[in-house]
Design an enzyme around this catalytic site. Structure first.
Site, PDB file in Angstrom:
ATOM      1  N   ASN A   7      34.531  24.134  53.753  1.00 42.62           N
ATOM      2  CA  ASN A   7      34.972  25.345  53.056  1.00 42.62           C
ATOM      3  C   ASN A   7      34.669  26.529  53.977  1.00 42.62           C
ATOM      4  O   ASN A   7      33.528  26.948  54.111  1.00 42.62           O
ATOM      5  CB  ASN A   7      34.191  25.454  51.739  1.00 42.62           C
ATOM      6  CG  ASN A   7      34.587  26.674  50.932  1.00 42.62           C
ATOM      7  OD1 ASN A   7      35.326  27.541  51.409  1.00 42.62           O
ATOM      8  ND2 ASN A   7      34.076  26.762  49.727  1.00 42.62           N
ATOM      9  N   LYS A  14      30.839  26.213  54.915  1.00 37.15           N
ATOM     10  CA  LYS A  14      30.002  25.290  54.136  1.00 37.15           C
ATOM     11  C   LYS A  14      30.533  23.884  54.352  1.00 37.15           C
ATOM     12  O   LYS A  14      31.744  23.707  54.489  1.00 37.15           O
ATOM     13  CB  LYS A  14      30.097  25.610  52.642  1.00 37.15           C
ATOM     14  CG  LYS A  14      29.302  26.825  52.243  1.00 37.15           C
ATOM     15  CD  LYS A  14      29.205  26.901  50.720  1.00 37.15           C
ATOM     16  CE  LYS A  14      29.784  28.207  50.263  1.00 37.15           C
ATOM     17  NZ  LYS A  14      30.061  28.353  48.876  1.00 37.15           N
ATOM     18  N   ARG A  91      38.943  23.140  51.850  1.00 36.40           N
ATOM     19  CA  ARG A  91      39.327  24.054  50.771  1.00 36.40           C
ATOM     20  C   ARG A  91      40.202  25.139  51.398  1.00 36.40           C
ATOM     21  O   ARG A  91      39.813  25.758  52.395  1.00 36.40           O
ATOM     22  CB  ARG A  91      38.092  24.692  50.161  1.00 36.40           C
ATOM     23  CG  ARG A  91      38.469  25.719  49.137  1.00 36.40           C
ATOM     24  CD  ARG A  91      37.312  26.583  48.756  1.00 36.40           C
ATOM     25  NE  ARG A  91      37.763  27.576  47.791  1.00 36.40           N
ATOM     26  CZ  ARG A  91      37.228  28.780  47.674  1.00 36.40           C
ATOM     27  NH1 ARG A  91      36.255  29.148  48.464  1.00 36.40           N
ATOM     28  NH2 ARG A  91      37.683  29.614  46.781  1.00 36.40           N
ATOM     29  N   ARG A 241      33.995  43.113  41.306  1.00 41.25           N
ATOM     30  CA  ARG A 241      35.433  43.346  41.051  1.00 41.25           C
ATOM     31  C   ARG A 241      35.656  43.824  39.615  1.00 41.25           C
ATOM     32  O   ARG A 241      35.018  43.301  38.699  1.00 41.25           O
ATOM     33  CB  ARG A 241      36.221  42.060  41.288  1.00 41.25           C
ATOM     34  CG  ARG A 241      36.354  41.709  42.760  1.00 41.25           C
ATOM     35  CD  ARG A 241      37.020  40.367  42.931  1.00 41.25           C
ATOM     36  NE  ARG A 241      36.129  39.432  43.613  1.00 41.25           N
ATOM     37  CZ  ARG A 241      36.279  38.121  43.635  1.00 41.25           C
ATOM     38  NH1 ARG A 241      37.289  37.561  43.025  1.00 41.25           N
ATOM     39  NH2 ARG A 241      35.424  37.362  44.290  1.00 41.25           N
ATOM     40  N   ARG A 285      21.361  37.976  37.359  1.00 42.06           N
ATOM     41  CA  ARG A 285      19.924  37.845  37.053  1.00 42.06           C
ATOM     42  C   ARG A 285      19.255  39.224  37.019  1.00 42.06           C
ATOM     43  O   ARG A 285      18.454  39.516  36.137  1.00 42.06           O
ATOM     44  CB  ARG A 285      19.234  36.954  38.091  1.00 42.06           C
ATOM     45  CG  ARG A 285      19.558  35.486  37.885  1.00 42.06           C
ATOM     46  CD  ARG A 285      19.196  34.671  39.077  1.00 42.06           C
ATOM     47  NE  ARG A 285      20.137  34.910  40.170  1.00 42.06           N
ATOM     48  CZ  ARG A 285      20.349  34.083  41.167  1.00 42.06           C
ATOM     49  NH1 ARG A 285      19.678  32.971  41.252  1.00 42.06           N
ATOM     50  NH2 ARG A 285      21.223  34.363  42.109  1.00 42.06           N
ATOM     51  N   GLU A 384      33.452  21.345  43.140  1.00 40.58           N
ATOM     52  CA  GLU A 384      34.727  21.453  43.848  1.00 40.58           C
ATOM     53  C   GLU A 384      34.769  20.528  45.067  1.00 40.58           C
ATOM     54  O   GLU A 384      35.815  19.972  45.403  1.00 40.58           O
ATOM     55  CB  GLU A 384      34.935  22.916  44.284  1.00 40.58           C
ATOM     56  CG  GLU A 384      35.212  23.829  43.098  1.00 40.58           C
ATOM     57  CD  GLU A 384      34.871  25.281  43.355  1.00 40.58           C
ATOM     58  OE1 GLU A 384      33.676  25.617  43.416  1.00 40.58           O
ATOM     59  OE2 GLU A 384      35.806  26.091  43.494  1.00 40.58           O
TER      60      GLU A 384
HETATM   61  P1  AMP Z   1      28.426  31.659  41.898  1.00 34.77           P
HETATM   62  O1  AMP Z   1      29.426  32.626  42.464  1.00 34.77           O
HETATM   63  O2  AMP Z   1      29.049  30.550  41.109  1.00 34.77           O
HETATM   64  O3  AMP Z   1      27.424  31.177  42.918  1.00 34.77           O
HETATM   65  O4  AMP Z   1      27.570  32.488  40.811  1.00 34.77           O
HETATM   66  C1  AMP Z   1      26.786  33.589  41.176  1.00 34.77           C
HETATM   67  C2  AMP Z   1      26.329  34.301  39.904  1.00 34.77           C
HETATM   68  O5  AMP Z   1      25.573  33.397  39.079  1.00 34.77           O
HETATM   69  C3  AMP Z   1      25.426  35.501  40.177  1.00 34.77           C
HETATM   70  O6  AMP Z   1      25.804  36.611  39.381  1.00 34.77           O
HETATM   71  C4  AMP Z   1      24.073  34.999  39.734  1.00 34.77           C
HETATM   72  O7  AMP Z   1      23.262  36.047  39.284  1.00 34.77           O
HETATM   73  C5  AMP Z   1      24.429  34.078  38.589  1.00 34.77           C
HETATM   74  N1  AMP Z   1      23.302  33.181  38.334  1.00 34.77           N
HETATM   75  C6  AMP Z   1      22.796  32.225  39.130  1.00 34.77           C
HETATM   76  N2  AMP Z   1      21.685  31.673  38.569  1.00 34.77           N
HETATM   77  C7  AMP Z   1      21.490  32.329  37.384  1.00 34.77           C
HETATM   78  C8  AMP Z   1      20.499  32.244  36.349  1.00 34.77           C
HETATM   79  N3  AMP Z   1      19.492  31.372  36.418  1.00 34.77           N
HETATM   80  N4  AMP Z   1      20.629  33.071  35.274  1.00 34.77           N
HETATM   81  C9  AMP Z   1      21.649  33.946  35.196  1.00 34.77           C
HETATM   82  N5  AMP Z   1      22.601  34.083  36.161  1.00 34.77           N
HETATM   83  C10 AMP Z   1      22.518  33.302  37.229  1.00 34.77           C
END
Ligand code: AMP
Length: 397
Positions: A7, A14, A91, A241, A285, A384
Site C-alpha cells: 500500500n 506499508k 492497493r 476533512r 482520542r 483490507e
Molecule cells: P484509522 O484512520 O482507521 O487509523 O483511524 C484513526 C482514528 O481512530 C483516529 O481519530 C484515532 O483517534 C481513532 N482511534 C484509534 N484508537 C482509538 C481509541 N482507542 N479510542 C478512540 N478513538 C481511537
C-alpha cells in the site's frame, strides 16, 4: 503460496507478507518519509519485536529494495529466496469507471490507471510508482491491482450522478465514486458470516470511521450508495476533512477571507472536520479527552460526528427499503465506545438497539446489539490487506 501486499502513499509504503496456506501474516512493516530527511523502515516478523532502521530512502524504488532485503534478512526475514514470492497485490486508490473488480496488472491496465491520475492526483501517482518499483525489482512476479473505488461501481446512476450539467459527467467523469471499497466489502461479507446468513439476503450499512470516514449502503453484498463522492472530502466530518457542506461556501470563504481556490481546498481538506470544530486535534482520542474535561467545542465535534453518522444510517435504510445490520469499523468505529453509542442513540424506532455492556469493547469482533434488536449492530476490525491478498491469489491462480 506467498503473497506480498503493498500500500504505497506519496511518502510511505506499508507491506504485509501472507502465507495463503492458512492466510497467515508472516511479516509486515512500514517505510516512512520516503524522499524526506529521517527516512526509515520498521519491520516486524510475526512473533518477534519490531526492528527499525533509519537510512536514506530517496524514492519508492529504494523503499521496495529495503522491503525485499528485510524479507530476506537472516534473523528477521521470512523468505530464503525471492523465488518463494508468488505474487504482489497493490492497493490502488482510483480506477474511475474502468475497473469494477481487481485485475492482474499489465501495460494496458497501467495506462488506464495513468488516465485516472486527474481523479486522484495525490494517490494514484504514488500507487503507480510502487507498482513500477516492484516490476523493476521482480520482473517475473505477477502483480494485481485492488481498487478502493471498485466495490462502489455497482451504485446505480441515481446514486452516483450529481445534479450538475450532464456534460461534465460525460466529458470529465464528474460523479460519485466512493472510497474504502475494500474495507466496506470485507466487513459486509464478514458480518454475513458472523450472522450466519447469506450476504445476498442482507441490507447492511457499513460505517468505516477512521481518520478518513465513509458510510456505505450494501444491499445483497453490493454497494448501492456511499457517503464519499468524486473525492474523499464528502460525507461525515473526518479528522481534518469537512465532509458534506453547502458548495456555495467555497466561493463565500474565498471571497470574504480573500483566499485562492487552492487555499480553500487546503482549508476544507486539512483544517476542517474534527480538528476545525474542536480546535484541539484531528485525533478522536484527544477530542474525547477534551470533551471529558468539559471543552464545549470538543463536545460539539463529537455530537456533530455522531449526528452525521446517524443521518446516513437513516438515509441508507430508506435507500435500501430496510436494514438488517449496521457495522462499525476502522480506528474510530472499532474503538470509540462513545461514538458508536451516540450514533445509535435515538434509532430504536427503526429497530437499532445497542447493548451498552456489549458495546464496551475495542478492536475485536462482536455483536453489540440487544438480543431483541431487529437490526444487528456489529463491530468488525477491518482487514483490507487480507482482501488484497485473497484477490491476488484468485487472479494469479
Ligand atoms: P484509522 O484512520 O482507521 O487509523 O483511524 C484513526 C482514528 O481512530 C483516529 O481519530 C484515532 O483517534 C481513532 N482511534 C484509534 N484508537 C482509538 C481509541 N482507542 N479510542 C478512540 N478513538 C481511537
Amino acid at each position: 503460496m506467498k503473497i506480498l501486499v503493498i500500500n504505497c502513499g506519496s511518502s510511505s509504503l506499508k507491506y504485509q507478507l501472507f502465507d495463503m496456506n492458512g492466510e497467515k501474516v508472516l511479516a509486515k512493516g512500514l517505510v516512512e518519509r520516503i524522499g524526506i530527511e529521517g527516512s526509515r523502515i520498521k519491520h516486524t516478523k510475526t512473533g518477534l519485536e519490531a526492528v527499525t532502521e533509519e537510512t536514506p530512502i530517496p524514492d519508492h524504488k529504494a523503499g521496495i529494495k529495503l522491503v525485499l532485503e528485510a524479507l530476506l534478512d537472516k534473523k528477521h526475514g521470512v523468505l530464503s529466496s525471492l523465488s518463494e514470492l508468488n505474487a504482489v497485490g497493490h492497493r490502488v486508490v482510483h480506477a474511475g469507471e474502468k475497473f469494477a473488480t481487481s485485475v492482474k496488472l499489465d501495460t494496458k491496465v497501467m495506462d488506464a490507471l495513468k488516465e485516472c491520475i486527474p481523479l486522484a492526483p495525490l494517490h494514484n501517482p504514488a500507487n503507480i510508482m510502487g507498482i513500477e518499483a516492484v516490476s523493476e525489482a521482480l520482473p517475473k512476479v505477477p502483480q494485481v491491482g485492488v481498487f478502493d473505488t471498485a466495490f462502489h461501481q455497482t451504485m446505480p446512476n441515481t446514486a452516483f450522478i450529481y445534479a450538475l450539467p450532464y456534460g461534465y459527467y460525460e466529458k470529465y467523469g464528474v460523479r460519485r465514486y466512493g472510497f474504502h471499497g475494500t474495507s466496506h466489502y470485507y466487513v459486509a461479507h464478514r458480518a454475513a458470516e458472523i450472522l450466519g446468513r447469506p450476504v445476498e439476503k442482507l441490507k447492511i450499512v457499513t460505517c468505516h470511521l477512521g481518520n478518513g470516514s465513509s458510510i456505505t449502503a450494501v444491499d445483497g453484498g453490493k454497494s448501492v450508495d456511499t457517503s464519499m463522492g468524486f473525492t474523499p472530502l464528502a460525507g461525515v466530518p473526518m479528522g481534518t476533512r469537512c465532509g458534506d457542506i453547502d458548495p456555495a461556501l467555497v466561493g463565500f470563504i474565498a471571497e470574504t477571507e480573500k483566499l485562492s481556490f487552492e487555499d480553500v481546498d487546503f482549508l476544507l481538506n486539512k483544517k476542517s472536520g474534527m480538528l476545525g470544530l474542536s480546535g484541539v486535534s484531528s485525533d478522536l482520542r484527544d477530542i474525547e479527552e477534551a470533551a471529558e474535561r468539559g471543552e464545549p467545542r470538543s463536545k460539539l465535534a463529537l455530537q456533530a460526528l455522531a449526528y452525521g453518522i446517524k443521518k446516513y444510517i437513516g438515509a441508507y435504510a430508506a435507500a435500501m427499503g430496510g436494514i438488517d445490520a449496521v457495522v462499525f469499523t476502522a480506528g474510530i468505529g472499532e474503538n470509540s465506545v462513545a461514538v458508536r453509542a451516540a450514533a445509535c442513540e435515538g434509532l430504536e424506532f427503526m429497530g437499532i438497539e445497542l447493548d451498552n455492556a456489549r458495546n464496551a469493547i475495542r478492536s475485536k469482533e462482536a455483536v453489540v446489539s440487544t438480543d431483541s434488536a431487529k437490526v444487528k449492530i456489529l463491530v468488525i476490525p477491518t482487514d483490507e490487506e487480507l482482501v488484497i491478498a485473497r484477490d491476488t491469489k484468485r487472479l494469479v491462480g
